[in-house]
Motif scaffolding. Structure first.
Motif, PDB file in Angstrom:
ATOM      1  N   SER A  16       0.839  -1.342  -0.379  1.00  0.00           N
ATOM      2  CA  SER A  16       0.174   0.197   0.031  1.00  0.00           C
ATOM      3  C   SER A  16       1.204   1.294   0.171  1.00  0.00           C
ATOM      4  O   SER A  16       0.133   2.075  -0.053  1.00  0.00           O
ATOM      5  CB  SER A  16      -0.604   0.222   1.268  1.00  0.00           C
ATOM      6  N   THR A  17       2.047   1.033   0.521  1.00  0.00           N
ATOM      7  CA  THR A  17       2.801   2.408   0.548  1.00  0.00           C
ATOM      8  C   THR A  17       3.068   2.863  -1.185  1.00  0.00           C
ATOM      9  O   THR A  17       3.560   3.883  -1.762  1.00  0.00           O
ATOM     10  CB  THR A  17       4.125   1.940   0.846  1.00  0.00           C
ATOM     11  N   PHE A  18       3.433   2.132  -1.847  1.00  0.00           N
ATOM     12  CA  PHE A  18       3.940   1.589  -3.463  1.00  0.00           C
ATOM     13  C   PHE A  18       2.713   2.830  -3.958  1.00  0.00           C
ATOM     14  O   PHE A  18       3.022   3.283  -5.592  1.00  0.00           O
ATOM     15  CB  PHE A  18       4.792   1.255  -4.150  1.00  0.00           C
ATOM     16  N   ALA A  19       1.886   1.575  -4.440  1.00  0.00           N
ATOM     17  CA  ALA A  19       0.354   1.913  -4.909  1.00  0.00           C
ATOM     18  C   ALA A  19       0.990   2.105  -6.901  1.00  0.00           C
ATOM     19  O   ALA A  19       0.116   2.388  -6.822  1.00  0.00           O
ATOM     20  CB  ALA A  19      -0.535   3.129  -4.481  1.00  0.00           C
ATOM     21  N   THR A  20       1.964   0.691  -6.579  1.00  0.00           N
ATOM     22  CA  THR A  20       1.721   0.909  -8.374  1.00  0.00           C
ATOM     23  C   THR A  20       0.841  -0.361  -9.430  1.00  0.00           C
ATOM     24  O   THR A  20       0.831  -0.426 -10.017  1.00  0.00           O
ATOM     25  CB  THR A  20       3.046   0.079  -8.450  1.00  0.00           C
ATOM     26  N   LEU A  21      -0.264  -1.515  -8.398  1.00  0.00           N
ATOM     27  CA  LEU A  21      -1.046  -1.876  -9.098  1.00  0.00           C
ATOM     28  C   LEU A  21      -2.829  -1.417  -9.238  1.00  0.00           C
ATOM     29  O   LEU A  21      -2.297  -1.090  -7.576  1.00  0.00           O
ATOM     30  CB  LEU A  21      -1.449  -3.138  -7.834  1.00  0.00           C
ATOM     31  N   GLY A  22      -2.638  -1.357 -10.501  1.00  0.00           N
ATOM     32  CA  GLY A  22      -4.307  -1.371 -10.771  1.00  0.00           C
ATOM     33  C   GLY A  22      -4.440  -2.638 -10.907  1.00  0.00           C
ATOM     34  O   GLY A  22      -4.650  -2.823 -11.647  1.00  0.00           O
ATOM     35  N   TYR A  23      -5.482  -2.455 -10.395  1.00  0.00           N
ATOM     36  CA  TYR A  23      -6.791  -3.974 -10.156  1.00  0.00           C
ATOM     37  C   TYR A  23      -7.700  -3.657  -9.813  1.00  0.00           C
ATOM     38  O   TYR A  23      -8.453  -3.341  -8.395  1.00  0.00           O
ATOM     39  CB  TYR A  23      -5.759  -5.333  -9.678  1.00  0.00           C
ATOM     40  N   ASP A  24      -9.190  -3.893 -10.544  1.00  0.00           N
ATOM     41  CA  ASP A  24     -10.375  -4.082  -9.867  1.00  0.00           C
ATOM     42  C   ASP A  24     -10.422  -5.855  -9.357  1.00  0.00           C
ATOM     43  O   ASP A  24     -10.583  -6.674  -9.923  1.00  0.00           O
ATOM     44  CB  ASP A  24     -11.326  -3.870 -10.752  1.00  0.00           C
ATOM     45  N   ILE A  25     -10.827  -6.171  -8.219  1.00  0.00           N
ATOM     46  CA  ILE A  25     -10.946  -6.843  -7.956  1.00  0.00           C
ATOM     47  C   ILE A  25     -12.286  -8.042  -8.017  1.00  0.00           C
ATOM     48  O   ILE A  25     -12.015  -9.575  -7.146  1.00  0.00           O
ATOM     49  CB  ILE A  25     -10.901  -6.924  -5.528  1.00  0.00           C
ATOM     50  N   THR A  26     -13.355  -7.672  -8.837  1.00  0.00           N
ATOM     51  CA  THR A  26     -14.435  -8.055  -8.894  1.00  0.00           C
ATOM     52  C   THR A  26     -13.074  -9.167  -9.631  1.00  0.00           C
ATOM     53  O   THR A  26     -14.439  -9.532 -10.355  1.00  0.00           O
ATOM     54  CB  THR A  26     -15.597  -7.228  -9.072  1.00  0.00           C
ATOM     55  N   MET A  27     -12.713  -8.654 -10.465  1.00  0.00           N
ATOM     56  CA  MET A  27     -12.010  -9.179 -12.148  1.00  0.00           C
ATOM     57  C   MET A  27     -10.869  -9.993 -12.191  1.00  0.00           C
ATOM     58  O   MET A  27     -10.989 -10.187 -10.925  1.00  0.00           O
ATOM     59  CB  MET A  27     -11.653  -7.755 -12.878  1.00  0.00           C
ATOM     60  N   PRO A  28     -10.876 -10.679 -12.656  1.00  0.00           N
ATOM     61  CA  PRO A  28      -9.883 -11.918 -12.761  1.00  0.00           C
ATOM     62  C   PRO A  28      -9.042 -11.441 -12.456  1.00  0.00           C
ATOM     63  O   PRO A  28      -8.686  -9.800 -13.189  1.00  0.00           O
ATOM     64  CB  PRO A  28      -9.776 -12.255 -14.581  1.00  0.00           C
ATOM     65  N   PRO A  29      -7.308 -12.133 -12.290  1.00  0.00           N
ATOM     66  CA  PRO A  29      -5.948 -10.825 -11.734  1.00  0.00           C
ATOM     67  C   PRO A  29      -6.469 -10.650 -13.372  1.00  0.00           C
ATOM     68  O   PRO A  29      -4.613 -10.072 -13.225  1.00  0.00           O
ATOM     69  CB  PRO A  29      -5.236 -12.121 -11.058  1.00  0.00           C
ATOM     70  N   ASP A  56      -1.065 -15.581  -7.142  1.00  0.00           N
ATOM     71  CA  ASP A  56      -1.590 -16.469  -6.253  1.00  0.00           C
ATOM     72  C   ASP A  56      -2.339 -15.708  -5.037  1.00  0.00           C
ATOM     73  O   ASP A  56      -3.442 -15.922  -4.321  1.00  0.00           O
ATOM     74  CB  ASP A  56      -0.471 -17.381  -5.193  1.00  0.00           C
ATOM     75  N   ILE A  57      -1.887 -14.107  -5.004  1.00  0.00           N
ATOM     76  CA  ILE A  57      -2.876 -13.516  -4.175  1.00  0.00           C
ATOM     77  C   ILE A  57      -4.078 -12.806  -5.042  1.00  0.00           C
ATOM     78  O   ILE A  57      -5.125 -12.775  -4.639  1.00  0.00           O
ATOM     79  CB  ILE A  57      -2.070 -12.639  -3.637  1.00  0.00           C
ATOM     80  N   LEU A  58      -3.845 -12.424  -6.298  1.00  0.00           N
ATOM     81  CA  LEU A  58      -5.090 -11.675  -7.063  1.00  0.00           C
ATOM     82  C   LEU A  58      -5.982 -12.594  -6.915  1.00  0.00           C
ATOM     83  O   LEU A  58      -6.711 -12.338  -6.848  1.00  0.00           O
ATOM     84  CB  LEU A  58      -4.589 -11.006  -8.141  1.00  0.00           C
ATOM     85  N   ALA A  59      -5.873 -13.819  -7.388  1.00  0.00           N
ATOM     86  CA  ALA A  59      -6.685 -15.016  -7.410  1.00  0.00           C
ATOM     87  C   ALA A  59      -6.897 -15.646  -6.181  1.00  0.00           C
ATOM     88  O   ALA A  59      -8.306 -15.608  -6.121  1.00  0.00           O
ATOM     89  CB  ALA A  59      -5.674 -15.955  -7.671  1.00  0.00           C
ATOM     90  N   ALA A  60      -6.514 -15.572  -5.159  1.00  0.00           N
ATOM     91  CA  ALA A  60      -6.861 -15.961  -3.930  1.00  0.00           C
ATOM     92  C   ALA A  60      -8.687 -14.898  -3.189  1.00  0.00           C
ATOM     93  O   ALA A  60      -9.575 -15.411  -3.184  1.00  0.00           O
ATOM     94  CB  ALA A  60      -5.858 -16.202  -2.335  1.00  0.00           C
ATOM     95  N   VAL A  61      -7.748 -13.727  -3.764  1.00  0.00           N
ATOM     96  CA  VAL A  61      -8.857 -12.377  -3.141  1.00  0.00           C
ATOM     97  C   VAL A  61     -10.471 -12.877  -4.285  1.00  0.00           C
ATOM     98  O   VAL A  61     -11.388 -12.247  -4.072  1.00  0.00           O
ATOM     99  CB  VAL A  61      -8.190 -11.153  -3.091  1.00  0.00           C
ATOM    100  N   TYR A  62      -9.565 -12.733  -5.386  1.00  0.00           N
ATOM    101  CA  TYR A  62     -10.803 -12.581  -6.819  1.00  0.00           C
ATOM    102  C   TYR A  62     -12.182 -14.420  -6.451  1.00  0.00           C
ATOM    103  O   TYR A  62     -13.052 -13.644  -6.181  1.00  0.00           O
ATOM    104  CB  TYR A  62     -10.365 -12.526  -8.275  1.00  0.00           C
ATOM    105  N   HIS A  63     -11.227 -15.001  -6.085  1.00  0.00           N
ATOM    106  CA  HIS A  63     -11.752 -16.340  -6.191  1.00  0.00           C
ATOM    107  C   HIS A  63     -12.433 -15.845  -4.113  1.00  0.00           C
ATOM    108  O   HIS A  63     -13.697 -16.741  -3.607  1.00  0.00           O
ATOM    109  CB  HIS A  63     -11.584 -17.737  -6.043  1.00  0.00           C
ATOM    110  N   ALA A  64     -12.380 -15.542  -3.407  1.00  0.00           N
ATOM    111  CA  ALA A  64     -13.092 -15.435  -2.015  1.00  0.00           C
ATOM    112  C   ALA A  64     -14.244 -14.850  -2.293  1.00  0.00           C
ATOM    113  O   ALA A  64     -15.368 -14.959  -1.532  1.00  0.00           O
ATOM    114  CB  ALA A  64     -11.899 -15.175  -0.928  1.00  0.00           C
TER     115      ALA A  64
END
Length: 259
Positions: free
Chosen positions: A111-124, A179-187
């Protein structure tokens, strides 16, 4: 010569002898019955609590009953020991740290750098890295932490249950960014599907009580578009990745922030 017959008469004696067995009374009519006294239970040295020994059941008398035991245990001014809720099974058992030293998070997830653009409702696969140097590299398959970890726990306000992330086939030795993005998406998808099934079961139960219908009603068919719509309604406007940060109260737990 004249022969005379003689008759011999045998007479049994009037007094007959009586055979007495060893240990029997000489006069049976005057014998008194002996009362039987059971042997005392063996005394074993052990710690006592409330006047009752913590030995096995053989040290208890034959007339032992639970009512007598409770009366013996808590008699008079004595009271049972208080229940400590912070101990097991009501308290959490602290686990050792998975890594001995400090853990550094991948800058794409932090969260310090915030370089990831991702909608958690969409696939990784729809995630993008805003770092121009790493954007065209295999950043999705990089290790999520340094040193590498084979599992980690994520908590977020969006979900009640924690998200447990394990190393997948991408890298068996470490949890990756993918793995982290996929785990959040499937959760998220799993949470909305479970809620949908729970509401459907409640609706089916109310219909059975109303119409007295006991036939099996299968779950309705839910398409992927329906699941996406339910996920959008579930998360609302808080759907964009804002990064991970370490938890201040739980070790080896990361907090997911969304905006």
């Amino acid at each position: 010569m004249r022969l005379e017959s003689t008759t011999t008469t045998y007479a049994s004696p009037r007094a007959t002898r009586v055979l007495h067995l060893r240990g029997s009374p000489m006069n049976p009519t005057q014998a008194t019955p002996r009362s039987y006294t059971p042997p005392a239970p063996p005394i074993r040295s052990s710690a006592t609590y409330g006047g009752v020994s913590r030995s096995d059941t053989s040290a208890m008398p034959s007339h032992y009953t639970p009512a007598q035991s409770s009366q013996c245990l808590w008699d008079g001014a004595q009271s049972p020991p208080p229940l400590i809720h912070r101990l097991s099974p009501y308290g959490r058992v602290p686990l050792p740290h998975m890594v001995g030293g400090p853990i550094e998070l991948n800058t794409a997830l932090s969260s310090t750098f915030a370089t990831l653009g991702y909608d958690i409702t969409m696939p990784p696969s729809t995630a993008e890295c805003r770092d121009p140097i790493r954007a065209h590299g295999p950043w999705l398959y990089e290790s999520a932490t340094f040193p590498q970890m084979r599992s980690l726990t994520i908590r977020t306000e969006v979900l009640e249950r924690p998200i447990i992330v394990h190393a997948s086939s991408v890298n068996h030795n470490a949890v990756t960014v993918w793995d982290i993005l996929a785990a959040v998406y499937h959760a998220l998808r799993g949470a909305v599907i479970e809620g949908h099934r729970h509401s459907h079961r409640s609706h089916r139960r109310s219909n059975r009580q109303t119409h007295n219908n006991r036939e099996h009603d299968p779950y309705p068919q839910v398409t992927d578009e329906d699941i996406r719509a339910m996920v959008n309604d579930f998360v609302g406007s808080s759907r964009y990745w804002a990064g991970l940060s370490p938890s201040s109260s739980e070790p080896d737990v990361w907090i997911l922030h969304v905006r």
